[in-house]
Design a protein around this motif. Structure first.
Motif, PDB file in Angstrom:
ATOM      1  N   ILE A  92       0.844  -1.203   0.000  1.00  0.00           N
ATOM      2  CA  ILE A  92       0.000   0.000   0.000  1.00  0.00           C
ATOM      3  C   ILE A  92       0.878   1.251   0.000  1.00  0.00           C
ATOM      4  O   ILE A  92       0.637   2.205  -0.747  1.00  0.00           O
ATOM      5  CB  ILE A  92      -0.941  -0.017   1.222  1.00  0.00           C
ATOM      6  N   GLU A  93       1.908   1.249   0.834  1.00  0.00           N
ATOM      7  CA  GLU A  93       2.821   2.395   0.887  1.00  0.00           C
ATOM      8  C   GLU A  93       3.560   2.577  -0.437  1.00  0.00           C
ATOM      9  O   GLU A  93       3.752   3.710  -0.907  1.00  0.00           O
ATOM     10  CB  GLU A  93       3.810   2.217   2.034  1.00  0.00           C
ATOM     11  N   ALA A  94       3.981   1.462  -1.037  1.00  0.00           N
ATOM     12  CA  ALA A  94       4.685   1.542  -2.320  1.00  0.00           C
ATOM     13  C   ALA A  94       3.811   2.189  -3.393  1.00  0.00           C
ATOM     14  O   ALA A  94       4.281   3.039  -4.169  1.00  0.00           O
ATOM     15  CB  ALA A  94       5.117   0.148  -2.765  1.00  0.00           C
ATOM     16  N   LEU A  95       2.544   1.810  -3.442  1.00  0.00           N
ATOM     17  CA  LEU A  95       1.647   2.381  -4.444  1.00  0.00           C
ATOM     18  C   LEU A  95       1.411   3.865  -4.205  1.00  0.00           C
ATOM     19  O   LEU A  95       1.434   4.674  -5.139  1.00  0.00           O
ATOM     20  CB  LEU A  95       0.313   1.631  -4.447  1.00  0.00           C
ATOM     21  N   PRO A 129       1.478   9.174  -6.323  1.00  0.00           N
ATOM     22  CA  PRO A 129       0.902  10.030  -5.274  1.00  0.00           C
ATOM     23  C   PRO A 129      -0.498  10.547  -5.575  1.00  0.00           C
ATOM     24  O   PRO A 129      -1.246  10.866  -4.652  1.00  0.00           O
ATOM     25  CB  PRO A 129       1.915  11.178  -5.157  1.00  0.00           C
ATOM     26  N   ASP A 130      -0.864  10.627  -6.839  1.00  0.00           N
ATOM     27  CA  ASP A 130      -2.191  11.144  -7.196  1.00  0.00           C
ATOM     28  C   ASP A 130      -3.204  10.032  -7.466  1.00  0.00           C
ATOM     29  O   ASP A 130      -4.340  10.303  -7.859  1.00  0.00           O
ATOM     30  CB  ASP A 130      -2.089  12.041  -8.435  1.00  0.00           C
ATOM     31  N   ALA A 131      -2.822   8.795  -7.248  1.00  0.00           N
ATOM     32  CA  ALA A 131      -3.716   7.675  -7.524  1.00  0.00           C
ATOM     33  C   ALA A 131      -4.832   7.600  -6.490  1.00  0.00           C
ATOM     34  O   ALA A 131      -4.720   8.113  -5.373  1.00  0.00           O
ATOM     35  CB  ALA A 131      -2.923   6.369  -7.524  1.00  0.00           C
ATOM     36  N   TYR A 132      -5.917   6.936  -6.894  1.00  0.00           N
ATOM     37  CA  TYR A 132      -6.991   6.601  -5.959  1.00  0.00           C
ATOM     38  C   TYR A 132      -6.758   5.161  -5.521  1.00  0.00           C
ATOM     39  O   TYR A 132      -6.701   4.252  -6.354  1.00  0.00           O
ATOM     40  CB  TYR A 132      -8.354   6.735  -6.638  1.00  0.00           C
ATOM     41  N   ILE A 133      -6.616   4.955  -4.213  1.00  0.00           N
ATOM     42  CA  ILE A 133      -6.307   3.623  -3.685  1.00  0.00           C
ATOM     43  C   ILE A 133      -7.437   3.168  -2.769  1.00  0.00           C
ATOM     44  O   ILE A 133      -7.691   3.768  -1.723  1.00  0.00           O
ATOM     45  CB  ILE A 133      -4.966   3.626  -2.920  1.00  0.00           C
ATOM     46  N   GLY A 134      -8.105   2.097  -3.184  1.00  0.00           N
ATOM     47  CA  GLY A 134      -9.112   1.463  -2.349  1.00  0.00           C
ATOM     48  C   GLY A 134      -8.608   0.104  -1.889  1.00  0.00           C
ATOM     49  O   GLY A 134      -7.775  -0.516  -2.556  1.00  0.00           O
ATOM     50  N   VAL A 163      -7.144  -3.031  11.159  1.00  0.00           N
ATOM     51  CA  VAL A 163      -5.716  -2.831  10.914  1.00  0.00           C
ATOM     52  C   VAL A 163      -5.461  -1.558  10.110  1.00  0.00           C
ATOM     53  O   VAL A 163      -4.532  -0.804  10.390  1.00  0.00           O
ATOM     54  CB  VAL A 163      -5.129  -4.038  10.155  1.00  0.00           C
ATOM     55  N   LEU A 164      -6.303  -1.284   9.120  1.00  0.00           N
ATOM     56  CA  LEU A 164      -6.005  -0.268   8.111  1.00  0.00           C
ATOM     57  C   LEU A 164      -6.788   1.028   8.248  1.00  0.00           C
ATOM     58  O   LEU A 164      -6.538   1.968   7.495  1.00  0.00           O
ATOM     59  CB  LEU A 164      -6.265  -0.855   6.714  1.00  0.00           C
ATOM     60  N   LYS A 165      -7.699   1.120   9.191  1.00  0.00           N
ATOM     61  CA  LYS A 165      -8.633   2.250   9.194  1.00  0.00           C
ATOM     62  C   LYS A 165      -7.960   3.609   9.349  1.00  0.00           C
ATOM     63  O   LYS A 165      -8.513   4.626   8.930  1.00  0.00           O
ATOM     64  CB  LYS A 165      -9.703   2.054  10.282  1.00  0.00           C
ATOM     65  N   ASN A 166      -6.772   3.651   9.925  1.00  0.00           N
ATOM     66  CA  ASN A 166      -6.062   4.928  10.069  1.00  0.00           C
ATOM     67  C   ASN A 166      -4.836   5.012   9.166  1.00  0.00           C
ATOM     68  O   ASN A 166      -3.991   5.888   9.360  1.00  0.00           O
ATOM     69  CB  ASN A 166      -5.648   5.134  11.528  1.00  0.00           C
ATOM     70  N   ASN A 167      -4.741   4.111   8.204  1.00  0.00           N
ATOM     71  CA  ASN A 167      -3.602   4.136   7.287  1.00  0.00           C
ATOM     72  C   ASN A 167      -3.727   5.347   6.353  1.00  0.00           C
ATOM     73  O   ASN A 167      -4.704   5.466   5.620  1.00  0.00           O
ATOM     74  CB  ASN A 167      -3.567   2.840   6.479  1.00  0.00           C
ATOM     75  N   PRO A 168      -2.754   6.255   6.369  1.00  0.00           N
ATOM     76  CA  PRO A 168      -2.889   7.505   5.605  1.00  0.00           C
ATOM     77  C   PRO A 168      -2.720   7.335   4.099  1.00  0.00           C
ATOM     78  O   PRO A 168      -2.983   8.280   3.344  1.00  0.00           O
ATOM     79  CB  PRO A 168      -1.755   8.368   6.168  1.00  0.00           C
ATOM     80  N   TYR A 169      -2.330   6.143   3.649  1.00  0.00           N
ATOM     81  CA  TYR A 169      -2.086   5.927   2.223  1.00  0.00           C
ATOM     82  C   TYR A 169      -3.323   5.435   1.486  1.00  0.00           C
ATOM     83  O   TYR A 169      -3.275   5.250   0.275  1.00  0.00           O
ATOM     84  CB  TYR A 169      -0.948   4.918   2.040  1.00  0.00           C
ATOM     85  N   ILE A 170      -4.415   5.218   2.209  1.00  0.00           N
ATOM     86  CA  ILE A 170      -5.629   4.629   1.626  1.00  0.00           C
ATOM     87  C   ILE A 170      -6.715   5.692   1.496  1.00  0.00           C
ATOM     88  O   ILE A 170      -6.964   6.471   2.421  1.00  0.00           O
ATOM     89  CB  ILE A 170      -6.133   3.468   2.506  1.00  0.00           C
ATOM     90  N   ASP A 171      -7.383   5.710   0.339  1.00  0.00           N
ATOM     91  CA  ASP A 171      -8.499   6.641   0.139  1.00  0.00           C
ATOM     92  C   ASP A 171      -9.811   6.093   0.685  1.00  0.00           C
ATOM     93  O   ASP A 171     -10.606   6.845   1.248  1.00  0.00           O
ATOM     94  CB  ASP A 171      -8.661   6.950  -1.356  1.00  0.00           C
ATOM     95  N   ARG A 172     -10.033   4.785   0.521  1.00  0.00           N
ATOM     96  CA  ARG A 172     -11.295   4.212   1.010  1.00  0.00           C
ATOM     97  C   ARG A 172     -11.123   2.725   1.275  1.00  0.00           C
ATOM     98  O   ARG A 172     -10.426   2.032   0.533  1.00  0.00           O
ATOM     99  CB  ARG A 172     -12.418   4.420  -0.001  1.00  0.00           C
ATOM    100  N   GLU A 215      10.111  -2.637   3.206  1.00  0.00           N
ATOM    101  CA  GLU A 215       9.588  -3.990   3.382  1.00  0.00           C
ATOM    102  C   GLU A 215       9.101  -4.186   4.814  1.00  0.00           C
ATOM    103  O   GLU A 215       8.754  -5.300   5.201  1.00  0.00           O
ATOM    104  CB  GLU A 215      10.675  -5.022   3.051  1.00  0.00           C
ATOM    105  N   LEU A 216       9.050  -3.105   5.575  1.00  0.00           N
ATOM    106  CA  LEU A 216       8.636  -3.160   6.978  1.00  0.00           C
ATOM    107  C   LEU A 216       7.134  -2.924   7.102  1.00  0.00           C
ATOM    108  O   LEU A 216       6.544  -2.155   6.326  1.00  0.00           O
ATOM    109  CB  LEU A 216       9.399  -2.131   7.807  1.00  0.00           C
TER     110      LEU A 216
END
Length: 298
Positions: free
Chosen positions: A42-45, A50-55, A65-74, A161-162
Motif C-alpha cells: 500500500i505504501e509503495a503504491l 501520489p495522485d492515484a486513488y487507492i481502495g 488494521v487499516l482504518k487509520n492508514n494515511p495511504y488509503i483513500d477508502r 519492506e517493513l
C-alpha cells in the motif's frame, strides 16, 4: 463445478473496461497478519503514484488494521456481495491487485468490476487463475515480497519492506513493572506450542523478576495458563489498538506463529516468535530488528 459456474457467470456478465488510470483496488480479505503484510505494498503504491486513488477490499479485522492508514483513500469491507459489487463498480477501478483472499467468490467479484488489469500470484486462487489478466509466477520468497511484486508489476517502486500500524494508543494500560506478554493461541491449532510450555516459561520469567500478561481471544486457553502462573494478568480483548498499546509497554512478547507477532513487528516491539509446521522464511518476521525466530521441525 463451482469454478465452472463462476467462470461462466463472469464470461456472460463481462463489462466494458474502465478507461481511467491509476485507480487501484487492493484485495486482502484474510486475517491480521496477512493484512499487515499488505502495508508495504500500500505504501509503495501511494509513494509511487501520489495522485492515484487507492481502495482496499478487506475483512472486518483488516478494517481494524487499516482504518487509520494515511495511504488509503477508502476501505471496502467484504459483506453483502451485491451492494459491495455495485459500490466497487461505481468506483471505476482500472487495476486490481489480488494480494490474498480466502473466499472463492472474491476473484470472480473483482473480474466483474470492469478493471483492465487483475494481477495476482498464479496457483493460489482455488483454480480460478484464468480470471487474472497478469498472473505472476510463484517464487520462494516472503509473503511481503510476494505482494510487493504486484506493485512492481504496475510500475511501482519498493519503498520499504517493513510493516506499519497507525493506531496505537499511547496511554499506559498495564500497572508499573517489567512485563512479558505470552500469546499461546492461534487461529490454527496445529501452530500452537503446548500450553504447558508457556506455563513453564511464565514461571521462569517470574523468577527473573518479570510480571506476566497472557493475551489472546481463546478465553479457556489463556485462563488455563494464567491460573498456573501466580499473579498473571489476562487480556482477552479483541481490540487491536488495546493489544498494540499493551505490546508497546511490555519488554517482550512470546508468541506462536499468529497475527500478534506481526503486530509487534509493525510497532517495533520485541518479540520471540515460535514456528513449527510453517516456514518462517515465508511467513515469519521480516527484517524486524526486535524479532527473534525460533524454528523447529514438526
Amino acid at each position: 463445478m463451482k469454478n465452472a459456474l463462476l467462470k461462466f457467470i463472469c464470461k456472460i456478465l463481462s463489462f466494458p473496461k474502465n478507461p481511467f488510470k491509476n485507480r487501484f483496488l487492493i484485495v486482502s480479505t484474510t486475517a491480521l497478519g496477512d493484512t499487515l503484510w499488505a502495508t508495504p505494498t500500500i505504501e509503495a503504491l501511494r509513494k509511487s503514484f501520489p495522485d492515484a486513488y487507492i481502495g482496499v477490499l478487506t475483512s472486518p479485522i483488516g478494517d481494524e488494521v487499516l482504518k487509520n492508514n494515511p495511504y488509503i483513500d477508502r476501505i471496502f469491507i467484504l459483506k453483502n456481495l451485491f451492494f459491495l459489487w455495485h459500490t466497487l463498480f461505481r468506483a471505476r477501478f482500472d487495476t486490481v491487485l489480488i494480494l490474498h483472499t480466502s473466499q472463492r467468490i472474491v476473484l470472480p467479484l473483482c473480474s466483474l468490476l470492469g478493471a483492465r488489469r487483475i494481477i495476482g500470484t498464479a496457483g493460489i486462487n482455488k483454480g480460478l487463475d484464468s480470471l487474472l489478466t497478469d498472473p505472476l509466477k510463484p517464487a520462494y520468497e516472503h509473503e511481503i515480497l510476494r505482494r510487493l511484486r504486484m506493485a512492481e508489476k504496475i510500475g511501482g517502486a519498493i519503498h520499504t519492506e517493513l510493516l506499519s500500524f497507525f493506531d496505537v494508543n499511547q496511554t499506559p494500560l498495564l500497572p508499573p513493572g517489567k512485563w512479558i506478554a505470552l500469546h499461546p493461541g492461534s487461529k490454527d491449532g496445529f501452530k500452537r506450542w503446548p500450553a504447558r510450555h508457556f506455563v513453564t516459561v511464565g514461571k521462569e520469567l517470574q523468577n527473573l523478576g518479570f510480571r506476566i500478561l497472557v493475551t489472546g481471544t481463546e478465553v479457556h486457553l489463556i485462563q488455563e495458563i494464567a491460573s498456573q502462573i501466580p499473579g498473571a494478568l489476562i487480556d482477552h480483548s479483541s481490540n487491536l489498538n488495546k493489544l498494540a498499546s499493551s505490546l508497546k509497554q511490555v519488554q517482550m512478547l512470546v508468541s506462536n506463529d499468529t497475527g500478534p507477532v506481526h503486530l509487534a513487528c509493525a510497532i517495533n516491539a520485541p518479540v520471540i516468535a515460535i514456528y513449527g509446521p510453517t516456514d518462517s522464511h515465508l511467513c515469519g518476521p521480516h527484517l524486524a530488528k526486535n524479532a527473534t525466530i525460533l524454528q523447529a521441525p514438526p
